[in-house]
Design a protein around this motif. Structure first.
Motif, PDB file in Angstrom:
ATOM      1  N   LEU A   1       0.827  -1.280  -0.155  1.00 37.47           N
ATOM      2  CA  LEU A   1      -0.055  -0.028  -0.125  1.00 37.47           C
ATOM      3  C   LEU A   1       0.904   1.492  -0.056  1.00 37.47           C
ATOM      4  CD1 LEU A   1      -2.409  -1.006   2.719  1.00 37.47           C
ATOM      5  CD2 LEU A   1      -2.729  -1.508   0.199  1.00 37.47           C
ATOM      6  N   ARG A   2       0.252   2.435  -0.629  1.00 30.20           N
ATOM      7  CA  ARG A   2       1.106   3.791  -0.803  1.00 30.20           C
ATOM      8  C   ARG A   2       0.020   4.485   0.046  1.00 30.20           C
ATOM      9  NH1 ARG A   2       2.295   4.416  -5.667  1.00 30.20           N
ATOM     10  NH2 ARG A   2       4.163   3.936  -5.698  1.00 30.20           N
ATOM     11  N   VAL A   3       0.405   5.055   1.069  1.00 29.28           N
ATOM     12  CA  VAL A   3      -0.571   6.120   2.008  1.00 29.28           C
ATOM     13  C   VAL A   3       0.130   7.515   1.937  1.00 29.28           C
ATOM     14  CG1 VAL A   3      -1.618   6.791   4.179  1.00 29.28           C
ATOM     15  CG2 VAL A   3      -1.131   4.110   3.544  1.00 29.28           C
ATOM     16  N   THR A   4      -0.814   8.235   1.464  1.00 33.03           N
ATOM     17  CA  THR A   4      -0.250   9.798   1.049  1.00 33.03           C
ATOM     18  C   THR A   4      -1.093  10.663   2.171  1.00 33.03           C
ATOM     19  OG1 THR A   4       0.143   9.742  -1.308  1.00 33.03           O
ATOM     20  CG2 THR A   4      -0.189  11.784  -0.461  1.00 33.03           C
ATOM     21  N   VAL A   5      -0.141  11.348   3.227  1.00 29.76           N
ATOM     22  CA  VAL A   5      -0.797  11.972   4.536  1.00 29.76           C
ATOM     23  C   VAL A   5      -0.513  13.486   3.993  1.00 29.76           C
ATOM     24  CG1 VAL A   5      -0.464  12.739   6.777  1.00 29.76           C
ATOM     25  CG2 VAL A   5      -0.026  10.286   5.769  1.00 29.76           C
ATOM     26  N   HIS A   6      -1.683  14.333   3.942  1.00 30.70           N
ATOM     27  CA  HIS A   6      -1.744  15.551   3.489  1.00 30.70           C
ATOM     28  C   HIS A   6      -1.665  16.446   4.672  1.00 30.70           C
ATOM     29  CE1 HIS A   6      -2.634  14.867  -0.495  1.00 30.70           C
ATOM     30  NE2 HIS A   6      -3.497  14.009  -0.193  1.00 30.70           N
ATOM     31  N   GLY A   7      -0.859  17.447   4.726  1.00 30.75           N
ATOM     32  CA  GLY A   7      -0.823  18.628   5.565  1.00 30.75           C
ATOM     33  C   GLY A   7      -0.930  19.937   5.128  1.00 30.75           C
ATOM     34  N   ARG A   8      -0.297  21.083   5.964  1.00 25.96           N
ATOM     35  CA  ARG A   8      -0.127  22.136   5.190  1.00 25.96           C
ATOM     36  C   ARG A   8       1.354  22.659   5.452  1.00 25.96           C
ATOM     37  NH1 ARG A   8      -4.470  24.460   7.710  1.00 25.96           N
ATOM     38  NH2 ARG A   8      -3.305  25.594   9.570  1.00 25.96           N
ATOM     39  N   GLY A   9       1.895  23.043   4.624  1.00 30.85           N
ATOM     40  CA  GLY A   9       3.583  23.556   4.794  1.00 30.85           C
ATOM     41  C   GLY A   9       3.608  24.761   5.322  1.00 30.85           C
ATOM     42  N   ALA A  10       4.820  24.909   5.899  1.00 31.64           N
ATOM     43  CA  ALA A  10       5.249  26.259   6.650  1.00 31.64           C
ATOM     44  C   ALA A  10       6.643  26.310   6.887  1.00 31.64           C
ATOM     45  CB  ALA A  10       4.172  26.652   7.848  1.00 31.64           C
ATOM     46  N   HIS A  11       7.193  27.274   7.471  1.00 35.26           N
ATOM     47  CA  HIS A  11       8.536  27.365   7.857  1.00 35.26           C
ATOM     48  C   HIS A  11       8.812  26.620   9.006  1.00 35.26           C
ATOM     49  CE1 HIS A  11      12.429  29.147   9.230  1.00 35.26           C
ATOM     50  NE2 HIS A  11      12.333  29.872   7.861  1.00 35.26           N
ATOM     51  N   GLY A  12       9.799  26.019   9.138  1.00 36.42           N
ATOM     52  CA  GLY A  12      10.237  25.311  10.342  1.00 36.42           C
ATOM     53  C   GLY A  12      10.035  26.003  11.790  1.00 36.42           C
ATOM     54  N   SER A  13      10.235  27.128  11.861  1.00 39.73           N
ATOM     55  CA  SER A  13       9.967  27.912  12.734  1.00 39.73           C
ATOM     56  C   SER A  13       8.586  28.503  13.284  1.00 39.73           C
ATOM     57  CB  SER A  13      10.935  29.237  12.719  1.00 39.73           C
ATOM     58  OG  SER A  13      10.375  30.089  11.786  1.00 39.73           O
ATOM     59  N   MET A  14       7.919  28.305  12.412  1.00 40.30           N
ATOM     60  CA  MET A  14       6.313  28.503  12.620  1.00 40.30           C
ATOM     61  C   MET A  14       5.424  27.398  12.551  1.00 40.30           C
ATOM     62  SD  MET A  14       6.359  31.988  10.140  1.00 40.30           S
ATOM     63  CE  MET A  14       7.733  32.921   9.987  1.00 40.30           C
ATOM     64  N   PRO A  15       5.494  26.402  13.465  1.00 40.56           N
ATOM     65  CA  PRO A  15       4.703  25.168  13.438  1.00 40.56           C
ATOM     66  C   PRO A  15       3.284  25.435  13.467  1.00 40.56           C
ATOM     67  CG  PRO A  15       6.086  25.240  15.449  1.00 40.56           C
ATOM     68  CD  PRO A  15       6.482  26.139  14.610  1.00 40.56           C
ATOM     69  N   GLN A  16       3.075  26.728  14.214  1.00 41.96           N
ATOM     70  CA  GLN A  16       1.473  27.040  14.542  1.00 41.96           C
ATOM     71  C   GLN A  16       0.973  27.384  13.139  1.00 41.96           C
ATOM     72  OE1 GLN A  16       4.148  29.065  15.110  1.00 41.96           O
ATOM     73  NE2 GLN A  16       3.619  31.071  14.184  1.00 41.96           N
ATOM     74  N   ALA A  17       1.477  27.685  12.179  1.00 39.75           N
ATOM     75  CA  ALA A  17       1.057  27.841  10.848  1.00 39.75           C
ATOM     76  C   ALA A  17       0.826  26.609   9.936  1.00 39.75           C
ATOM     77  CB  ALA A  17       1.748  28.855  10.012  1.00 39.75           C
ATOM     78  N   ALA A  18       1.492  25.673  10.576  1.00 42.72           N
ATOM     79  CA  ALA A  18       1.473  24.346   9.552  1.00 42.72           C
ATOM     80  C   ALA A  18       0.532  23.324  10.149  1.00 42.72           C
ATOM     81  CB  ALA A  18       2.539  23.722   9.629  1.00 42.72           C
ATOM     82  N   VAL A  19       0.009  22.544   9.340  1.00 45.75           N
ATOM     83  CA  VAL A  19      -0.403  20.792   9.827  1.00 45.75           C
ATOM     84  C   VAL A  19       0.609  20.041   9.342  1.00 45.75           C
ATOM     85  CG1 VAL A  19      -2.234  19.105   9.399  1.00 45.75           C
ATOM     86  CG2 VAL A  19      -2.588  21.658   9.494  1.00 45.75           C
TER      87      VAL A  19
END
Length: 417
Positions: A199-217
């Motif tokens: 199986l291939r599983v693709t997990v989707h998130g929301r990209g952001a700068h590594g210093s701003m994890p609150q802006a990311a999923v």
């Protein structure tokens, strides 16, 4: 009157050198699935020279050879031909140095790391012996050389391309070389090889700068939680007496240490032995993946793709008993009952397409002295190369004599009676 197997196998000395040469040649020149043009041509030419009615290009590179020899049963014996994208590290004088260009444009090494070169050489040897002693048997022998077993699509390709217009067999036979002592033959009625699902599983998130994890999923964290949770499927959802394997083999995400990516891709493999367990494990994977993505606030549901699938290999009882009895008579103490294996195969698709029974057995390929020493030291797992490893290369003898003999003895269990 001599037993037909002994009569036919009296010619083994005459074919041995050619079988050995063919094995070394195939090992030196491996080909990946659906690219086995050289291998297929060698098999076709050898069969045609022996008087077989040969059909080439079945399912791309598959070969079928038919030798009709009067009224009687029809026996089909199958050998797979393809190699693997592995760099050989055996040090043999006939080791592969072959490479091919992959779909991504990169150069890939190629090696016969699973013994399919043994299978082809042994089936040609069996075909030669049967063609040379037609007075000792009656019926029809069908030699089938299948492409692309490793990808799990070769049997299906041959079926889709008209395989079942060939003579309908009464039984289908096949063997596989495994990391047991050379000279060993092992049969097993019922469940022998596992089903396999990749199986291939693709997990989707929301990209952001590594210093701003609150802006990311962060899909990396979600993927990590999925991997950990998947380890509980076998250990906590199946009974301890129910065999299964779930392996996460690949995780890909991101392009740098300070960038939170927008997706992560997980590839995993499942091995089970029956449809109920197979369904239970696959359902659990989907449940866990979707739940972890929801818990991680994924903006898009995950994608779960089945990228490869192999059926379980479940040997039919009657032909397996018949072959086991024939092996016990011919091989004596070298004939065994083999344990169930977690490897997988697509061979069973062929008898299923014809609606006929089959049996599939193991032969050994490891130097007996080397294996015995490892067994004495309790280091078989460490010291004996297994299929798909860069060091796996069956010893020439007695592996080839055993493989040729096993196919011949098994075929004559129908054709010689």
């Amino acid at each position: 009157m001599a037993h037909p197997a002994h009569t036919v196998l009296s010619g083994l000395d005459d074919v041995r050198a050619d079988v050995e040469d063919l094995y070394r040649d195939l090992h030196r020149h491996p080909e990946l699935g659906l690219r086995e043009h050289r291998t297929a041509k060698k098999a076709a030419n050898a069969l045609r020279d022996l008087g077989y009615d040969v059909t080439e290009g079945v399912g791309g590179t598959g070969v079928i050879g038919v030798l009709a020899n009067g009224d009687g049963p029809v026996v089909m014996a199958r050998a797979d031909m393809d190699a693997l994208p592995v760099r050989e590290r055996t040090g043999l004088p006939y080791a592969s140095t072959a490479t091919v260009t992959g779909e991504d444009g990169d150069e890939q090494p190629v090696m016969h790391a699973c013994g399919h070169d043994v299978h082809v050489a042994c089936l040609i040897g069996c075909a030669r012996l049967l063609a040379g002693r037609r007075d000792a048997w009656r019926g029809t022998f069908v030699a089938l050389f299948q492409p692309s077993e490793e990808q799990g699509n070769g049997a299906e390709a041959m079926i889709d391309d008209g395989l079942t217009t060939s003579p309908r067999p009464d039984v289908v036979l096949a063997q596989h070389v495994l990391p047991y002592p050379a000279g060993y033959v092992g049969t097993r009625p019922g469940s022998f090889l596992s089903a396999a699902d990749s199986l291939r599983v693709t997990v989707h998130g929301r990209g952001a700068h590594g210093s701003m994890p609150q802006a990311a999923v962060d899909p990396v964290v979600a993927a990590a939680m999925i991997v950990v949770r998947l380890q509980t499927v076998v250990s906590r959802e199946l009974a301890a007496t129910t065999p299964a394997v779930l392996t996460v083999g690949s995780i890909h995400a991101g392009s740098g240490p300070n960038v939170i990516p927008d997706r992560a891709v997980i590839e995993l493999n499942v091995r089970t032995y029956d449809d109920a367990t197979r369904g239970q494990v696959l359902d659990a994977i989907e449940r866990i993946v979707r739940a972890e993505c929801e818990a991680s606030r994924s903006p898009v549901p995950p994608e779960i793709e089945r990228i490869a699938s192999f059926p379980p290999t479940v040997n039919d009882e009657e032909p397996t008993r018949r072959v086991a009895d024939a092996f016990a008579s011919y091989f004596g103490d070298d004939a065994h009952t083999v344990e169930r294996q977690t490897a997988s195969e697509d061979m069973s698709e062929i008898p299923r397409a014809f609606g006929v029974p089959f049996t599939y057995w193991a032969i050994g390929g490891i130097d007996p002295g080397r294996y015995a020493e490892a067994a004495r030291n309790g280091t078989v797992s460490e010291d004996i190369p297994v299929n798909h490893s860069a060091g796996f290369a069956p010893v020439v003898q007695p592996t080839l004599d055993t493989g040729v003999s096993a196919l011949t003895v098994a075929a004559l269990a129908w054709l010689g009676g």
